[in-house]
Every structure is written in structure tokens, then in C-alpha cells.
Design an enzyme around this catalytic site. Structure first.
Site, PDB file in Angstrom:
ATOM      1  N   GLN A  56       0.839  -1.196   0.000  1.00  0.00           N
ATOM      2  CA  GLN A  56       0.000   0.000   0.000  1.00  0.00           C
ATOM      3  C   GLN A  56       0.878   1.250   0.000  1.00  0.00           C
ATOM      4  O   GLN A  56       0.733   2.141   0.828  1.00  0.00           O
ATOM      5  CB  GLN A  56      -0.989   0.008   1.173  1.00  0.00           C
ATOM      6  N   HIS A  57       1.818   1.227  -0.905  1.00  0.00           N
ATOM      7  CA  HIS A  57       2.692   2.382  -1.068  1.00  0.00           C
ATOM      8  C   HIS A  57       3.308   2.379  -2.461  1.00  0.00           C
ATOM      9  O   HIS A  57       3.275   1.364  -3.166  1.00  0.00           O
ATOM     10  CB  HIS A  57       3.796   2.422  -0.005  1.00  0.00           C
ATOM     11  N   ALA A  58       3.834   3.542  -2.821  1.00  0.00           N
ATOM     12  CA  ALA A  58       4.665   3.659  -4.018  1.00  0.00           C
ATOM     13  C   ALA A  58       6.024   4.169  -3.553  1.00  0.00           C
ATOM     14  O   ALA A  58       6.139   4.772  -2.484  1.00  0.00           O
ATOM     15  CB  ALA A  58       4.043   4.639  -5.012  1.00  0.00           C
TER      16      ALA A  58
END
Ligand code: TYD
Length: 141
Positions: A56-58
Site C-alpha cells: 500500500q505504497h509507491a
């Protein structure tokens, strides 16, 4: 900026024989490697169950290669135009290359899942974008 079209499934060479499997991955070098970056960091995720959503990240800078060396999991990848794909990781000799600036979520971990991650940078928490709306805004810049 990378898009979903830059995500690649890569098959690694398996030197397995009757003694068992042996999969080799080499970071890119002048000699030509298996994956398109030099490996600076290795980590692995295990003991996550089917309820858990990880990632749940970039990452602004880091390119990744994900390999389920045991068990299975899924990864959903979303780009800045909100095009997405879902890839099942279910073979120790297959990996998914995810360039920087793509949103990713890992989920549906089997009980025996060991998800090996190769990364192109040393850890720096400040290059992680953990808010989807911020990711979209940065992509548009
Ligand atoms: P996190 O990025 O939330 O894990 P995931 O994306 O797999 O769900 O990381 C969890 C914690 O571990 C967080 O406090 C940062 C730390 N961490 C490091 O210190 N170095 C690393 O290389 C990674 C991947 C995480």
C-alpha cells in the site's frame, strides 16, 4: 514515469536436478544480468495470512523484484493513470519486476508464503509514498 506496461514477469533460470531446485538471479551488470537493476537490498515477508494487505505504497526511487520462493500471494499494481493489474506469484522461478512510482499492494498470502523482495536502493523511509492521493498528485507533476 513508469506505467503498468513497464511491469514485467521474468522467468529465472532453474538449475534444478534430482537433488532439488536451484534458481539463480543476478543483478544487472556490464555482463548482462537477470534483472534490470543492481541489487542493494533484500528482504522477505512471511507469516502474513490471507487477511493481511501489505505494501500500500509507491516508491519515488526504488525498483523491486518480487518472488514467492515458497507458497503464493498476489500483488496488485496501479499506475498514475489508475490502470492496474493483478499478478499471482506462485512459482519460485518467476518474479515480477515493479519499477519505481507504481502503487503496489500484496495480499492473499498462503500460510507457507515466503515473499522475497529484491530492491534497487538501501532503505530510506522518505522515498515511500503511503497515501494514494499523494501518489496520484506526484505522478501528475
Ligand atoms: P513496510 O514498508 O510497512 O512493509 P510492507 O511494505 O512490506 O508492508 O515496513 C514495515 C516496517 O519495516 C517499517 O517500520 C519500515 C521497516 N523497514 C525497514 O526498516 N527497512 C526495509 O527495507 C523495509 C522494507 C521496511
Amino acid at each position: 514515469m513508469p506505467t503498468i506496461d513497464d511491469v514485467k514477469t521474468i522467468q529465472f533460470q532453474d538449475f534444478g536436478d534430482k537433488r532439488g531446485g536451484l534458481v539463480v538471479i543476478e543483478g544487472s551488470s556490464d555482463n548482462g544480468g537477470t534483472i534490470p537493476f543492481e541489487i542493494k537490498r533484500v528482504f522477505y515477508i512471511y507469516g502474513s495470512d490471507e487477511e493481511v494487505i501489505r505494501g500500500q505504497h509507491a516508491n519515488r526511487l526504488t525498483d523491486f523484484m518480487l518472488i514467492n520462493v515458497s507458497g503464493t500471494s498476489k500483488v496488485k499494481i496501479v499506475d498514475g493513470d489508475e490502470n492496474s493489474c493483478i499478478i499471482e506469484l506462485n512459482e519460485p522461478h518467476y518474479g515480477v519486476y515493479i519499477p519505481h512510482m507504481l502503487w503496489k499492494e500484496m495480499y492473499d498470502f498462503s500460510a507457507d508464503s515466503v515473499l522475497l523482495v529484491l530492491a534497487s536502493t538501501h532503505y530510506d523511509g522518505s522515498e515511500y509514498i503511503r497515501d494514494f492521493d499523494v501518489f496520484i498528485k506526484e505522478f501528475e507533476k
